[in-house]
Design a protein around this motif. Structure first.
Motif, short mmCIF file in Angstrom:
data_model
loop_
_atom_site.label_atom_id
_atom_site.label_comp_id
_atom_site.label_asym_id
_atom_site.label_seq_id
_atom_site.Cartn_x
_atom_site.Cartn_y
_atom_site.Cartn_z
N GLN A 28 22.65 -43.06 -18.13
CA GLN A 28 21.52 -43.42 -18.86
C GLN A 28 20.39 -42.43 -19.24
OE1 GLN A 28 20.31 -46.83 -16.63
NE2 GLN A 28 21.48 -48.24 -17.69
N SER A 29 20.29 -41.65 -18.37
CA SER A 29 19.43 -40.47 -18.32
C SER A 29 20.09 -39.51 -19.13
CB SER A 29 19.06 -39.76 -16.91
OG SER A 29 18.13 -38.69 -16.96
N ALA A 30 21.31 -39.21 -18.96
CA ALA A 30 22.05 -38.18 -19.59
C ALA A 30 22.08 -38.72 -21.38
CB ALA A 30 23.41 -38.08 -19.24
N LEU A 31 22.11 -39.74 -21.77
CA LEU A 31 22.00 -39.99 -22.94
C LEU A 31 20.82 -39.74 -23.85
CD1 LEU A 31 23.15 -41.77 -25.48
CD2 LEU A 31 21.96 -43.95 -24.44
N VAL A 32 19.68 -39.69 -23.13
CA VAL A 32 18.40 -39.18 -23.67
C VAL A 32 18.55 -37.69 -24.15
CG1 VAL A 32 15.87 -38.86 -23.35
CG2 VAL A 32 16.96 -40.93 -22.34
N LYS A 33 19.13 -36.91 -22.97
CA LYS A 33 19.28 -35.51 -23.23
C LYS A 33 20.31 -35.44 -24.37
CE LYS A 33 20.26 -31.10 -20.87
NZ LYS A 33 20.79 -30.67 -19.51
N VAL A 34 21.44 -36.20 -24.47
CA VAL A 34 22.52 -36.04 -25.48
C VAL A 34 21.92 -36.22 -26.86
CG1 VAL A 34 24.58 -37.09 -26.46
CG2 VAL A 34 24.23 -36.62 -24.06
N SER A 35 20.82 -37.27 -26.92
CA SER A 35 20.15 -37.59 -28.02
C SER A 35 19.39 -36.34 -28.48
CB SER A 35 19.25 -38.76 -27.93
OG SER A 35 18.66 -39.19 -29.28
N SER A 36 18.69 -35.96 -27.54
CA SER A 36 17.56 -34.51 -27.91
C SER A 36 18.72 -33.36 -28.57
CB SER A 36 17.15 -34.34 -26.94
OG SER A 36 16.16 -33.05 -26.99
N ASP A 37 19.84 -33.46 -27.89
CA ASP A 37 20.53 -32.11 -28.35
C ASP A 37 21.29 -32.45 -29.69
OD1 ASP A 37 20.17 -30.69 -25.97
OD2 ASP A 37 22.51 -30.67 -25.51
N ARG A 38 21.73 -33.78 -30.07
CA ARG A 38 22.17 -34.22 -31.24
C ARG A 38 21.13 -33.76 -32.50
NH1 ARG A 38 27.53 -35.17 -32.99
NH2 ARG A 38 27.70 -37.02 -34.53
N VAL A 39 19.93 -34.12 -32.19
CA VAL A 39 18.91 -34.02 -33.27
C VAL A 39 18.72 -32.73 -33.43
CG1 VAL A 39 16.39 -34.31 -33.77
CG2 VAL A 39 17.93 -36.27 -32.93
N LYS A 40 18.77 -31.74 -32.38
CA LYS A 40 18.51 -30.23 -32.35
C LYS A 40 19.46 -29.67 -33.35
CE LYS A 40 15.70 -29.82 -28.15
NZ LYS A 40 15.95 -29.03 -26.58
N GLU A 41 20.78 -30.13 -33.18
CA GLU A 41 22.05 -29.47 -34.13
C GLU A 41 21.42 -29.70 -35.38
OE1 GLU A 41 25.50 -31.63 -32.72
OE2 GLU A 41 25.55 -30.78 -31.00
N LEU A 42 21.11 -30.94 -35.84
CA LEU A 42 20.65 -31.17 -37.07
C LEU A 42 19.62 -30.21 -38.00
CD1 LEU A 42 20.71 -35.19 -37.01
CD2 LEU A 42 22.41 -33.57 -38.25
N THR A 43 18.51 -30.14 -36.89
CA THR A 43 17.22 -29.39 -37.46
C THR A 43 17.52 -27.79 -37.11
OG1 THR A 43 16.38 -29.56 -35.07
CG2 THR A 43 15.87 -31.25 -36.62
N TYR A 44 18.41 -27.35 -36.21
CA TYR A 44 18.57 -25.96 -36.15
C TYR A 44 19.56 -25.71 -37.39
CZ TYR A 44 16.39 -25.89 -31.62
OH TYR A 44 15.17 -25.98 -30.77
N GLU A 45 20.23 -26.42 -37.96
CA GLU A 45 21.41 -25.86 -38.87
C GLU A 45 20.73 -26.02 -40.12
OE1 GLU A 45 25.13 -27.49 -37.94
OE2 GLU A 45 24.93 -26.83 -35.68
#
Length: 503
Positions: A396-413
């Motif tokens: 459950q904690s990992a999902l929070v980090k995965v979500s953050s990574d997913r959003v960063k992929e969008l904003t960094y590209e």
């Protein structure tokens, strides 16, 4: 199983997902790669468009085709018997934006400047020139094809395309003026390849990076799709495989031929829960740990070893062994009772986007991050019973980090404009009234210099883009919701959401 064994296995699970959860390590690319049954459609020469969401495995598949003996590791034994005409097939890079191979093509900043005020026929000549350039370089030492090229293209155009293929200014006007001669060259070359029983596939990837302006992407993509829509059936031995993100293909701005006409030429990369668990187990089994292999082999029929084509250990096709494995690793439920849901279903259910799409990248990261988290809490490893490896709370904690990574992929590209929206939505609660959500999408809220990056000129148009990307969804009562794969990365809240385990 003692604590030290669990610690070693967790280390390998944490490390078996390279950065971005793709096979960046060339040496392990085949061992990390899982050929899905649907990939057999790639052997159909008619199929020239392959689409998939972010993290669906398009680039990994592209790299397998262009650097690891084409279809050999993708097709099953039965498919190879059916498609014997593809034995002599070869996959050439038709376009790529990053890495060593990208140096053969115009740089994105050059493409951005060049495409301004260009008409569709201008951009068609761009793709004609790149196709010529790639083919001429491939057959530079073939005297028969060399003579065909010189006779049809002339020395000036031949030299420009072979020596300065990455410089649009060196060849574009020549190609535009001699496009008919280029077509003649393609036709004659196609006949020669047919006689030689050689099939050449031009393979395109990273088209979302061909230029820096989001709207101009569609000018290039539309032209490329139109080019191959008309040429793929015309040629018998020169074909294409175009890898494209689903959101770009489905965008209203593309305005390509309707989906019914494309069905025969199109492969959509789809993942379900079983295929995600299969790729996880394949990476675990081929991570290099004999202890981890033994752990997996304790589940009957979960693994087999594929020695013929360098794919290493392969997972089974039936679902039951994976249910048993997850029950062994985590427990049957995400809590002490069924109330919190089955562990097997939990990760797939929580990483799907608003369109219900699943992708291996966030799925693999969820397990990798959870394993990393366990390794920093030795006391929790000590308390794990039997063969358990992961606590539900760590997933459950990992999902929070995965979500953050997913959003960063969008904003960094290419979706830099999203960052302003994220800042405005931070701390807000979901579900949200549609009109309230639209109020945060008004283009006037972005700095004037950033408005040109927006995918629409109104709040409704920007909402359509977010819906297409699977970032938001509409509920039946016309409210806006955000799936958990994006919820935490956007800084949004939901009543009854994930409670993070203690640090």
């Amino acid at each position: 199983m003692d604590r030290q064994d669990k610690y070693e296995i967790l280390q390998y699970i944490a490390d078996c997902v390279p950065e971005n959860a793709s096979g960046e390590n060339e040496e392990r690319l085949l061992q990390n790669f899982l050929p899905l049954r649907s990939y057999n459609k790639l052997a159909d020469a008619k199929t020239f468009l392959i689409t998939g969401g972010r993290g669906a495995g398009k680039t990994e598949l592209f790299r397998i085709l262009t650097s690891h003996d084409g279809l050999n590791h993708i097709l099953s034994k039965n498919d190879k018997k059916r498609y014997t005409q593809l034995i002599n097939s070869e996959f050439l890079i038709g376009y790529i934006a990053t890495g060593e191979g990208s140096k053969a093509f115009p740089a994105p900043n050059i493409c951005s400047r060049w495409v301004k005020n260009k008409e569709p026929e201008d951009v068609s000549a761009f793709w004609t020139g790149l196709l010529c350039s790639v083919l001429l370089k491939r057959f530079a030492d073939d005297m028969e094809i060399h003579h065909i090229a010189i006779n049809n293209l002339g020395t000036e155009l031949y030299t420009a395309l072979t020596e300065k293929g990455s410089e649009i200014s060196a060849w574009w006007s020549l190609v535009y003026a001699h496009e008919e001669q280029c077509e003649s060259f393609f036709n004659i070359l196609d006949n020669v390849l047919n006689k030689r029983n050689i099939c050449i596939f031009l393979t395109y990837d990273e088209l979302d990076r061909i230029c820096s302006n989001y709207k101009d992407l569609f000018v290039f993509i539309r032209s490329l799709l139109n080019f191959w829509f008309s040429h793929n059936n015309r040629f018998t031995n020169i074909k294409a495989k175009i890898f494209l993100r689903s959101d770009l293909y489905n965008a209203k701005a593309l305005q390509f031929v309707d989906s019914s006409k494309m069905r025969a030429y199109h492969l959509e990369l789809k993942w379900n829960a079983l295929s995600l668990y299969r790729v996880l187990v394949k990476r675990m089994a081929n991570s290099g740990s004999s202890l981890l292999i033994q752990y997996l082999k304790e589940i009957p029929e979960l693994l087999s070893f594929e020695s013929e084509n360098q794919l290493g250990y392969m997972p089974c096709d039936s679902e039951e062994p994976f249910h048993l494995l997850i029950e062994k690793m985590i427990g049957k439920y995400m809590g002490k009772t069924p109330k919190r849901g089955l562990s097997y279903s939990w990760v797939p259910n929580h990483i799907q986007d608003a369109n219900g799409e699943l992708a291996p990248r966030p799925f693999l990261k969820c397990f990798s991050f959870a394993a990393e988290d366990m390794l920093t809490h030795i006391d929790e490893i000590n308390r794990l019973e039997d063969s358990r490896l992961l606590l539900p709370g760590r997933l459950q904690s990992a999902l929070v980090k995965v979500s953050s990574d997913r959003v960063k992929e969008l904003t960094y590209e290419e979706y830099h404009w999203l960052q302003d929206l994220i800042d405005r939505l931070n701390g807000k609660n979901m579900l949200m009234d549609k009109n309230e959500f639209l109020s945060y999408l008004s283009p006037t809220l972005w700095p004037e210099e950033k408005r040109k990056e927006l995918p629409g000129k109104s709040s409704e148009e920007i909402l359509d883009t977010l819906l297409g990307l699977g970032i938001v969804m509409k509920t039946p009562d016309d409210r806006i919701n955000v799936p958990e794969i994006y919820l935490h990365g956007f800084g949004l809240k939901r009543k009854g959401g994930i409670k993070r385990p203690g640090k």
